[in-house]
Design a protein around this motif. Structure first.
Motif, short mmCIF file in Angstrom:
data_model
loop_
_atom_site.label_atom_id
_atom_site.label_comp_id
_atom_site.label_asym_id
_atom_site.label_seq_id
_atom_site.Cartn_x
_atom_site.Cartn_y
_atom_site.Cartn_z
N ARG B 67 6.94 -4.54 6.26
CA ARG B 67 5.61 -3.96 6.15
C ARG B 67 5.50 -3.13 4.88
O ARG B 67 6.51 -2.69 4.34
CB ARG B 67 5.35 -3.07 7.37
CG ARG B 67 4.96 -3.86 8.58
CD ARG B 67 5.01 -3.00 9.81
NE ARG B 67 4.42 -3.69 10.94
CZ ARG B 67 4.99 -4.73 11.56
NH1 ARG B 67 6.16 -5.19 11.15
NH2 ARG B 67 4.39 -5.32 12.57
N VAL B 70 2.78 2.04 3.07
CA VAL B 70 1.90 2.90 3.84
C VAL B 70 1.82 2.43 5.29
O VAL B 70 1.74 3.23 6.22
CB VAL B 70 0.52 2.96 3.17
CG1 VAL B 70 -0.48 3.66 4.05
CG2 VAL B 70 0.63 3.69 1.85
N GLN B 71 1.86 1.12 5.49
CA GLN B 71 1.79 0.57 6.86
C GLN B 71 2.92 1.09 7.73
O GLN B 71 2.75 1.28 8.94
CB GLN B 71 1.85 -0.95 6.81
CG GLN B 71 0.61 -1.57 6.24
CD GLN B 71 0.73 -3.07 6.13
OE1 GLN B 71 1.81 -3.59 5.91
NE2 GLN B 71 -0.37 -3.76 6.30
N LEU B 73 3.94 3.91 8.06
CA LEU B 73 3.68 5.24 8.63
C LEU B 73 3.19 5.16 10.07
O LEU B 73 3.25 6.15 10.79
CB LEU B 73 2.65 5.98 7.77
CG LEU B 73 3.29 6.62 6.56
CD1 LEU B 73 2.26 6.99 5.55
CD2 LEU B 73 4.09 7.84 6.97
N THR B 74 2.68 4.00 10.50
CA THR B 74 2.32 3.89 11.91
C THR B 74 3.54 3.62 12.76
O THR B 74 3.49 3.74 13.97
CB THR B 74 1.32 2.74 12.12
OG1 THR B 74 1.90 1.55 11.60
CG2 THR B 74 0.03 3.02 11.43
N ILE B 168 1.06 11.21 4.33
CA ILE B 168 0.98 9.96 3.60
C ILE B 168 1.67 10.21 2.26
O ILE B 168 1.70 11.36 1.81
CB ILE B 168 -0.52 9.57 3.46
CG1 ILE B 168 -0.69 8.07 3.46
CG2 ILE B 168 -1.18 10.22 2.28
CD1 ILE B 168 -2.06 7.64 3.78
N LEU B 303 -4.16 2.29 -1.83
CA LEU B 303 -3.30 2.59 -0.68
C LEU B 303 -2.56 1.34 -0.19
O LEU B 303 -1.36 1.36 0.06
CB LEU B 303 -4.19 3.14 0.44
CG LEU B 303 -3.53 3.84 1.58
CD1 LEU B 303 -2.96 5.14 1.13
CD2 LEU B 303 -4.56 4.09 2.67
N GLY B 304 -3.30 0.25 -0.07
CA GLY B 304 -2.71 -0.97 0.50
C GLY B 304 -1.69 -1.62 -0.40
O GLY B 304 -0.74 -2.23 0.06
#
Lengths: 162, 381
Positions: B67, B70-71, B73-74, B168, B303-304
């Motif tokens: 992933r 940033v992803q 972080l979930t 973030i 971000l992505g």
């Protein structure tokens, strides 16, 4: 400071809690002390809402989604070009992280403060038939029907795209 | 088969030499996750113990390689459910170290405040755990209600109650809403006012003292050698705290002392949590007082598609269980090349279990697990 053991009757001070109001309330009611409006915080990350007229079908939300819960699908009766596609969200997968809201370049995708998200599953079991659960209700295209109850929004200042 | 003839009471009374295997867990309220011990019992005394890990394994480290930066972080808060923010902060700090960026001052303070709030929720759960494992459920109910006050604050600040996903790379996701800090101070006052109640029913309760005194003793030397950290280490007399020794976020600007106690048994660890709870309330007050104005996030581009230059970094933070560390290797792409997580619970959950449990009776196992605050997801990740 010292915390030592005290008299055996010290725990009996807990009896005073009997004269306090209960902390919990029954389900449809809400505790309104902290958040007077429906008991939900103004920044709550709930079910999405999407302004379909503002959405440009860029697919940023689909790309950032960490759990692949967002699909870009063509609404019925629309011309098959990229800008007509609109997100459909599978709430069986959604983890409510709101990254899709963060990356939305037109601020059309927002989150509402609705968290009550239950549905009834029909289960039929006749002779030899398979058990069927109706799961389509968890997967739909967010529209602006929850626009009056907006929760998590990313303001223009915090935008990362556009 | 007549099950009555196999009840524990009967074994205790009559069949003192009966040997059997007792599965303590994987679903046990004393343990925060699906992890258990297989106890080889003789009567009601434990002969040997086998940690029964693997039922909580979700492959976090491998998932993170698939992933985006940033992803992930979930995913990271799920490594410790009760205290999720140290994971987010450690991950973000490692990424920032590789990128070589410094986050704004206000973001540092906001991180500190969320870290300390998260610590409070974890300590309240631990206080409830002490009560529950000793069969004394009043503190459990009280602490659950008090914990909800902080959860409401988290809901206001971040939008989520349990998994906040607030930090973030480059700072935090949003600034605090208007009126948040005033309300937070009110909540701190309310929580501090509750402490005498907890003292009288739990921490000064003679029965609790009798049950916990001398249980699960860890000496000063052994605690250091086996890699215990956090309140467990400080309750054995070692003055080590990542917040003080390797300061991060806004901790260098805050005034606090490391709390240590001599003792090293379950009672000392319970009192350690009680003392640090007070210190945490104090730290939040200081941080709210000193928080500067300014930006809360650096602009790191899209971000992505965040790309992190090639490099590696290890950053650690102090969680309510001990030292949480993230070692991250980047090959310059949009995903991490390797992420390795150092959780604080491994020495207690595996090593000390095999040393302590064989000397114990079955009644003390749950209290022992609660006292070392073992969080299985961080070694069975």
């Amino acid at each position: 400071m010292a915390i030592g053991d005290k008299s055996i009757s010290a725990p009996l001070t807990a009896i005073k809690s009997l004269f306090k109001k209960p902390v919990t309330v029954r389900y449809p009611d809400e505790v309104l002390e902290v958040f007077p409006e429906k008991g939900v915080s103004p920044r709550f990350r709930g079910v999405h809402t999407n302004d379909l007229a503002k959405c440009v079908g860029c697919g940023s939300c689909e790309r950032i989604c960490p759990v692949n819960a967002i699909y870009m699908e063509l609404p019925e009766g629309k011309e098959d070009v990229k800008k007509e596609y609109r997100p459909v969200i599978d709430y069986g997968r959604c983890c409510f992280c709101a990254f899709c809201v963060d990356v939305c370049p037109t601020v059309s995708l927002k989150m509402s403060r609705e968290y009550d998200f239950t549905t009834s599953a029909t289960m039929e079991m006749r002779d030899g038939e398979e058990v069927k659960f109706v799961i389509d209700e968890f997967m739909f295209r967010p529209t602006n029907e929850r626009e009056d109850n907006i929760g998590y929004v990313t303001g223009k200042k915090m935008k990362v795209l556009g | 088969m007549n099950f009555n003839s196999y009840s524990l009471t009967k074994i205790a009374k009559e069949d003192k030499d009966t040997t059997y295997d007792l599965f303590f867990g994987p679903n046990h309220p004393g343990m925060h996750g699906n992890f258990g011990y297989v106890l080889d019992m003789v009567g009601t005394e434990i002969n040997s113990v086998r940690p029964n890990a693997g039922q909580l394994h979700r492959g976090f480290e491998k998932l993170m390689e698939q992933r985006g930066w940033v992803q992930n972080l979930t995913l990271v808060p799920r490594i410790c459910v009760m205290d999720p923010d140290p994971n987010e902060v450690a991950y973000c700090m490692s990424v920032e170290r590789i990128m070589g960026v410094e986050i704004p001052e206000r973001a540092k303070y906001l991180r500190t405040i969320t870290l300390e709030m998260s610590r409070l929720t974890a300590y309240l759960l631990a206080i409830g755990g002490f009560g529950g494992t000793l069969g004394h459920y009043t503190p459990t109910h009280w602490s659950t209600a008090d914990r909800d006050l902080i959860m409401d604050m988290f809901e206001w600040l971040t939008g989520g109650r349990v998994y906040h996903i607030y930090n973030i790379p480059g700072g935090v996701r949003s600034d605090a809403p208007e009126g948040f800090f005033d309300k937070l101070l009110e909540v701190m006052d309310a929580l501090e006012a509750r402490l005498p109640d907890y003292d009288s029913i739990l921490f000064e309760n003679p029965i609790v003292h009798k049950r916990l005194k001398g249980l699960g003793y860890v000496s000063k030397e052994d605690a250091r050698k086996t890699g215990l950290s956090g309140p467990n280490l400080r309750a054995s007399g070692n003055a080590y705290d990542v917040r003080k020794d390797v300061p991060y976020a806004a901790y260098p600007y805050l005034d606090f002392e490391i709390i240590t106690q001599e003792g090293g048994d379950a009672l000392t660890r319970a009192l350690q949590i009680r003392l640090e709870y007070e210190q945490t309330i104090n730290l939040i007050r200081q941080a709210v007082k000193k928080i500067p104005e300014g930006d809360v996030r650096l602009n790191l581009g899209l971000l992505g598609n965040l790309k992190v230059q090639a490099g590696e970094a290890y950053e650690k933070v102090e969680s309510s269980k001990g030292e949480f560390g993230y070692y991250i290797v980047s090959d310059g792409g949009t995903k991490p090349y390797r992420v390795s997580v150092r959780g604080p619970s491994l020495p207690a959950g595996f090593l000390w279990a095999q040393k302590h449990l064989p000397t114990m009776k079955i009644d003390d196992v749950a209290a022992w697990m609660g006292s070392l605050s073992i969080c299985p997801p961080d070694f069975d990740k």
